[in-house]
Design an enzyme around this catalytic site. Structure first.
Site, PDB file in Angstrom:
ATOM      1  N   SER A 126       0.832  -1.200   0.000  1.00  0.00           N
ATOM      2  CA  SER A 126       0.000   0.000   0.000  1.00  0.00           C
ATOM      3  C   SER A 126       0.868   1.251   0.000  1.00  0.00           C
ATOM      4  O   SER A 126       1.971   1.251   0.576  1.00  0.00           O
ATOM      5  CB  SER A 126      -0.849  -0.017   1.279  1.00  0.00           C
ATOM      6  OG  SER A 126      -1.457   1.224   1.491  1.00  0.00           O
ATOM      7  N   TYR A 150      -1.269  -0.430  10.753  1.00  0.00           N
ATOM      8  CA  TYR A 150      -1.574  -1.110   9.487  1.00  0.00           C
ATOM      9  C   TYR A 150      -0.415  -0.941   8.505  1.00  0.00           C
ATOM     10  O   TYR A 150       0.075  -1.910   7.922  1.00  0.00           O
ATOM     11  CB  TYR A 150      -2.880  -0.553   8.887  1.00  0.00           C
ATOM     12  CG  TYR A 150      -3.055  -0.926   7.426  1.00  0.00           C
ATOM     13  CD1 TYR A 150      -3.288  -2.254   7.061  1.00  0.00           C
ATOM     14  CD2 TYR A 150      -2.967   0.028   6.414  1.00  0.00           C
ATOM     15  CE1 TYR A 150      -3.424  -2.608   5.715  1.00  0.00           C
ATOM     16  CE2 TYR A 150      -3.100  -0.313   5.083  1.00  0.00           C
ATOM     17  CZ  TYR A 150      -3.325  -1.632   4.738  1.00  0.00           C
ATOM     18  OH  TYR A 150      -3.454  -1.985   3.410  1.00  0.00           O
ATOM     19  N   LYS A 154       2.302  -3.713   6.801  1.00  0.00           N
ATOM     20  CA  LYS A 154       2.540  -3.872   5.354  1.00  0.00           C
ATOM     21  C   LYS A 154       4.033  -3.756   5.060  1.00  0.00           C
ATOM     22  O   LYS A 154       4.577  -4.533   4.281  1.00  0.00           O
ATOM     23  CB  LYS A 154       1.757  -2.813   4.572  1.00  0.00           C
ATOM     24  CG  LYS A 154       0.280  -3.125   4.464  1.00  0.00           C
ATOM     25  CD  LYS A 154       0.065  -4.275   3.503  1.00  0.00           C
ATOM     26  CE  LYS A 154      -1.327  -4.841   3.585  1.00  0.00           C
ATOM     27  NZ  LYS A 154      -1.527  -6.066   2.803  1.00  0.00           N
TER      28      LYS A 154
HETATM   29  P1  NAD Z   1     -10.763  -6.989   1.449  1.00  0.00           P
HETATM   30  O1  NAD Z   1     -10.938  -6.946   2.924  1.00  0.00           O
HETATM   31  O2  NAD Z   1     -11.951  -6.786   0.601  1.00  0.00           O
HETATM   32  O3  NAD Z   1     -10.081  -8.383   1.037  1.00  0.00           O
HETATM   33  C1  NAD Z   1      -9.223  -9.091   1.895  1.00  0.00           C
HETATM   34  C2  NAD Z   1      -9.697 -10.528   1.940  1.00  0.00           C
HETATM   35  O4  NAD Z   1      -8.852 -11.286   2.813  1.00  0.00           O
HETATM   36  C3  NAD Z   1     -11.127 -10.674   2.473  1.00  0.00           C
HETATM   37  O5  NAD Z   1     -11.886 -11.458   1.576  1.00  0.00           O
HETATM   38  C4  NAD Z   1     -10.952 -11.366   3.811  1.00  0.00           C
HETATM   39  O6  NAD Z   1     -12.057 -12.201   4.129  1.00  0.00           O
HETATM   40  C5  NAD Z   1      -9.680 -12.157   3.577  1.00  0.00           C
HETATM   41  N1  NAD Z   1      -8.953 -12.502   4.809  1.00  0.00           N
HETATM   42  C6  NAD Z   1      -8.749 -11.705   5.890  1.00  0.00           C
HETATM   43  N2  NAD Z   1      -8.021 -12.375   6.802  1.00  0.00           N
HETATM   44  C7  NAD Z   1      -7.741 -13.595   6.287  1.00  0.00           C
HETATM   45  C8  NAD Z   1      -7.002 -14.720   6.738  1.00  0.00           C
HETATM   46  N3  NAD Z   1      -6.417 -14.729   7.942  1.00  0.00           N
HETATM   47  N4  NAD Z   1      -6.893 -15.801   5.925  1.00  0.00           N
HETATM   48  C9  NAD Z   1      -7.506 -15.808   4.698  1.00  0.00           C
HETATM   49  N5  NAD Z   1      -8.238 -14.778   4.240  1.00  0.00           N
HETATM   50  C10 NAD Z   1      -8.341 -13.680   5.015  1.00  0.00           C
HETATM   51  O7  NAD Z   1      -9.613  -5.948   1.083  1.00  0.00           O
HETATM   52  P2  NAD Z   1      -9.154  -5.396  -0.334  1.00  0.00           P
HETATM   53  O8  NAD Z   1      -9.534  -3.985  -0.401  1.00  0.00           O
HETATM   54  O9  NAD Z   1      -9.560  -6.333  -1.402  1.00  0.00           O
HETATM   55  O10 NAD Z   1      -7.584  -5.432  -0.116  1.00  0.00           O
HETATM   56  C11 NAD Z   1      -6.799  -6.530  -0.557  1.00  0.00           C
HETATM   57  C12 NAD Z   1      -5.368  -6.292  -0.124  1.00  0.00           C
HETATM   58  O11 NAD Z   1      -4.905  -5.076  -0.675  1.00  0.00           O
HETATM   59  C13 NAD Z   1      -5.172  -6.181   1.380  1.00  0.00           C
HETATM   60  O12 NAD Z   1      -3.983  -6.861   1.722  1.00  0.00           O
HETATM   61  C14 NAD Z   1      -5.034  -4.695   1.623  1.00  0.00           C
HETATM   62  O13 NAD Z   1      -4.231  -4.431   2.734  1.00  0.00           O
HETATM   63  C15 NAD Z   1      -4.368  -4.247   0.348  1.00  0.00           C
HETATM   64  N6  NAD Z   1      -4.644  -2.846   0.009  1.00  0.00           N
HETATM   65  C16 NAD Z   1      -5.941  -2.419  -0.083  1.00  0.00           C
HETATM   66  C17 NAD Z   1      -6.211  -1.085  -0.389  1.00  0.00           C
HETATM   67  C18 NAD Z   1      -7.620  -0.564  -0.440  1.00  0.00           C
HETATM   68  O14 NAD Z   1      -7.812   0.653  -0.294  1.00  0.00           O
HETATM   69  N7  NAD Z   1      -8.628  -1.390  -0.673  1.00  0.00           N
HETATM   70  C19 NAD Z   1      -5.152  -0.193  -0.622  1.00  0.00           C
HETATM   71  C20 NAD Z   1      -3.843  -0.675  -0.539  1.00  0.00           C
HETATM   72  C21 NAD Z   1      -3.606  -2.012  -0.225  1.00  0.00           C
HETATM   73  C1  WQD Z   2      -9.519   9.766   0.938  1.00  0.00           C
HETATM   74  C2  WQD Z   2      -9.801  11.243   1.209  1.00  0.00           C
HETATM   75  C3  WQD Z   2     -10.085  11.766   3.537  1.00  0.00           C
HETATM   76  C4  WQD Z   2     -13.736   9.444   4.119  1.00  0.00           C
HETATM   77  C5  WQD Z   2      -6.745   4.832   3.013  1.00  0.00           C
HETATM   78  C6  WQD Z   2      -5.659   4.123   3.770  1.00  0.00           C
HETATM   79  C7  WQD Z   2      -4.610   3.605   2.832  1.00  0.00           C
HETATM   80  C8  WQD Z   2      -5.220   2.743   1.706  1.00  0.00           C
HETATM   81  C9  WQD Z   2      -6.363   3.466   1.042  1.00  0.00           C
HETATM   82  C10 WQD Z   2      -5.139   0.431   2.345  1.00  0.00           C
HETATM   83  C11 WQD Z   2      -9.040  11.810   2.402  1.00  0.00           C
HETATM   84  C12 WQD Z   2     -11.369  12.008   2.781  1.00  0.00           C
HETATM   85  C13 WQD Z   2     -12.611  10.043   3.569  1.00  0.00           C
HETATM   86  C14 WQD Z   2     -14.816  10.267   4.529  1.00  0.00           C
HETATM   87  C15 WQD Z   2     -13.588  12.199   3.787  1.00  0.00           C
HETATM   88  N1  WQD Z   2      -5.784   1.518   2.221  1.00  0.00           N
HETATM   89  N2  WQD Z   2     -12.558  11.396   3.404  1.00  0.00           N
HETATM   90  N3  WQD Z   2     -14.703  11.616   4.336  1.00  0.00           N
HETATM   91  O1  WQD Z   2      -7.005   7.867   3.729  1.00  0.00           O
HETATM   92  O2  WQD Z   2      -6.133   8.192   1.376  1.00  0.00           O
HETATM   93  O3  WQD Z   2      -6.186   5.949   2.346  1.00  0.00           O
HETATM   94  O4  WQD Z   2      -7.288   3.929   2.023  1.00  0.00           O
HETATM   95  O5  WQD Z   2      -3.987   0.227   2.169  1.00  0.00           O
HETATM   96  O6  WQD Z   2      -3.743   2.869   3.597  1.00  0.00           O
HETATM   97  O7  WQD Z   2      -5.077   5.034   4.684  1.00  0.00           O
HETATM   98  O8  WQD Z   2      -8.308   6.999   1.728  1.00  0.00           O
HETATM   99  O9  WQD Z   2     -10.671   6.920   1.093  1.00  0.00           O
HETATM  100  O10 WQD Z   2     -10.082   6.999   3.543  1.00  0.00           O
HETATM  101  O11 WQD Z   2      -9.715   9.040   2.139  1.00  0.00           O
HETATM  102  O12 WQD Z   2     -13.535  13.426   3.659  1.00  0.00           O
HETATM  103  O13 WQD Z   2     -15.826   9.788   5.047  1.00  0.00           O
HETATM  104  O14 WQD Z   2     -11.196  11.377   1.531  1.00  0.00           O
HETATM  105  O15 WQD Z   2      -9.874  12.750   4.512  1.00  0.00           O
HETATM  106  O16 WQD Z   2      -8.706  13.134   2.101  1.00  0.00           O
HETATM  107  P1  WQD Z   2      -6.869   7.381   2.374  1.00  0.00           P
HETATM  108  P2  WQD Z   2      -9.768   7.413   2.156  1.00  0.00           P
END
Ligand code: NAD
Ligand code: WQD
Length: 341
Positions: A126, A150, A154
């Site tokens: 991330s 978190y 990562k």
């Molecule tokens: P998500 O929660 O929708 O998907 C994660 C999946 O992992 C879920 O289906 C959950 O049930 C499963 N899971 C959780 N714990 C588990 C375990 N112990 N064993 C097996 N399965 C398990 O999340 P996502 O948004 O699809 O994110 C996927 C990956 O990408 C994550 O690792 C997250 O940290 C990373 N990521 C997400 C974002 C985002 O904003 N969505 C941004 C950057 C990185």
């Molecule tokens: C985006 C913008 C908020 C919600 C997070 C995690 C990051 C990654 C992606 C996993 C910001 C604003 C948000 C709301 C708002 N996840 N906001 N009202 O914070 O950039 O990133 O998700 O890896 O690790 O930190 O994303 O969508 O939460 O926020 O005003 O109800 O929207 O302040 O400016 P962020 P976000």
């Protein structure tokens, strides 16, 4: 015979879209998921969208023996590792659980891979590993200084993968640092279905638009950005899914380790996202300004050059498509997969 790829967290938001892209390009995803943050319905939808009988194993990644069994049973040749916990706020309250799933879970998976001779892993990291930007756009050599548990899980998992790959273990990796994934597949059949109140902007806006929530709270209007609200690099989840295919091909084809950003290189403010969503959905989206959210920064966007040069990938879909497709999913599934939130 289609090549089997183990997709941990394959029922989740990004995992399910990547499974779809994998099947469309001739791979055979094998899903491993506990459904801790997802629904088996996502897999049913994938099966009906693709006509493919996707194997699903309800296995926790921390169970090394069970991971080995799945890898062996389905002859998995590589792993795309999405499974994990991802809520920043929750990671502060439940740090032990976050380290256990995100770090020990990755350790367990690497151990299973080593035992079973599975050599290639793509890891979901991330942009949060960079912490507060010291320069923009953020390239991969930006300092790594996550500001919450978190993000630190990562970064620790990244380091673990790198250390294991440079030890005697025969492992190659692609680490992908996502910026802000949003949107949904254009079918409207799969999408993001957060449990409880969404933490992220786009799903929150979508739930207000569909009438599930009264208004959006905009966190901060006094940032030094174009309109005072936070700016982020939103990326369509379907573009993101395709990047995983390019990364997998690169990894399997060249056995070369890499770490790349996945973003568009363009930032949008909260108000710009709000306007775009309102315009494609035709719904008014009430909002109220509030204090800045603790830990937020003004502006984050990626330098996506390396992904283009190394993987031959760049994001194709813009903010309008992101909002359109997120809305398609939300409107067709106002209460998500199981209709009971
Ligand atoms: P998500 O929660 O929708 O998907 C994660 C999946 O992992 C879920 O289906 C959950 O049930 C499963 N899971 C959780 N714990 C588990 C375990 N112990 N064993 C097996 N399965 C398990 O999340 P996502 O948004 O699809 O994110 C996927 C990956 O990408 C994550 O690792 C997250 O940290 C990373 N990521 C997400 C974002 C985002 O904003 N969505 C941004 C950057 C990185
Ligand atoms: C985006 C913008 C908020 C919600 C997070 C995690 C990051 C990654 C992606 C996993 C910001 C604003 C948000 C709301 C708002 N996840 N906001 N009202 O914070 O950039 O990133 O998700 O890896 O690790 O930190 O994303 O969508 O939460 O926020 O005003 O109800 O929207 O302040 O400016 P962020 P976000």
């Amino acid at each position: 015979m289609r090549k089997a790829v183990l997709v941990t967290g394959g029922a989740g938001y990004i995992g399910s879209h990547t499974c779809l892209a994998l099947i469309r390009e001739g791979w055979r995803p094998v899903v491993m998921d506990t459904f801790a943050n997802s629904s088996p319905e996502a897999i049913s939808r994938l099966r009906s969208l693709t006509g493919s009988d996707i194997p699903v194993c309800q296995v926790d990644i921390r169970d090394t023996e069970a991971c080995r069994q799945v890898m062996s049973q389905y002859h998995c040749q590589s792993v795309i590792h999405f499974a994990g916990l991802k809520a920043v706020g929750e990671s502060q309250a439940h740090a032990l659980e976050y380290y256990d799933v995100n770090v020990n879970g990755t350790h367990s998976l690497l151990k299973a891979m080593t035992c079973e001779g599975v050599r290639h892993i793509i890891f979901s990291s991330s942009a949060t590993v960079y912490g507060e930007p010291t320069k923009l756009p953020i390239s991969e050599d930006h300092p790594l200084d996550p500001t919450n548990p978190y993000g630190r899980t990562k970064l620790t998992a990244e380091k673990l993968i790198e250390d294991v790959a440079s030890s005697s273990a025969d492992i190659c990796f692609g680490i992908l640092r996502y910026f802000n994934p949003v949107g949904a597949d254009q079918s409207g059949k799969i999408g993001e279905d957060p449990k409880g109140q969404p933490n992220n902007l786009m799903p929150f806006i979508a739930q207000v638009a569909v009438g599930r929530r009264e208004y959006l709270t905009v966190y901060g209007d006094d940032y030094s950005t174009k309109d005072g609200t936070g700016v982020r690099d939103y990326i369509h989840v379907s573009d993101l899914a395709i990047a995983h295919l390019r990364a997998l091909e690169k990894l399997v084809g060249f056995d070369e380790n890499f770490v790349v950003n996945l973003g568009t290189g363009r930032g949008y403010s909260v108000l710009e996202v709000l306007d775009a969503f309102s315009s494609v959905s035709g719904r008014s989206i009430p909002h109220r300004f509030n204090e800045r959210r603790v830990g937020d920064v003004a502006t984050v966007y990626a330098d996506p050059t390396l992904a283009r040069n190394l993987l031959g990938w760049k994001a194709e879909l813009g903010l309008k498509e992101m909002c359109r497709d997120h809305w398609l999913w939300q409107e067709a599934n106002p209460l998500g997969y199981d209709g009971e939130h």
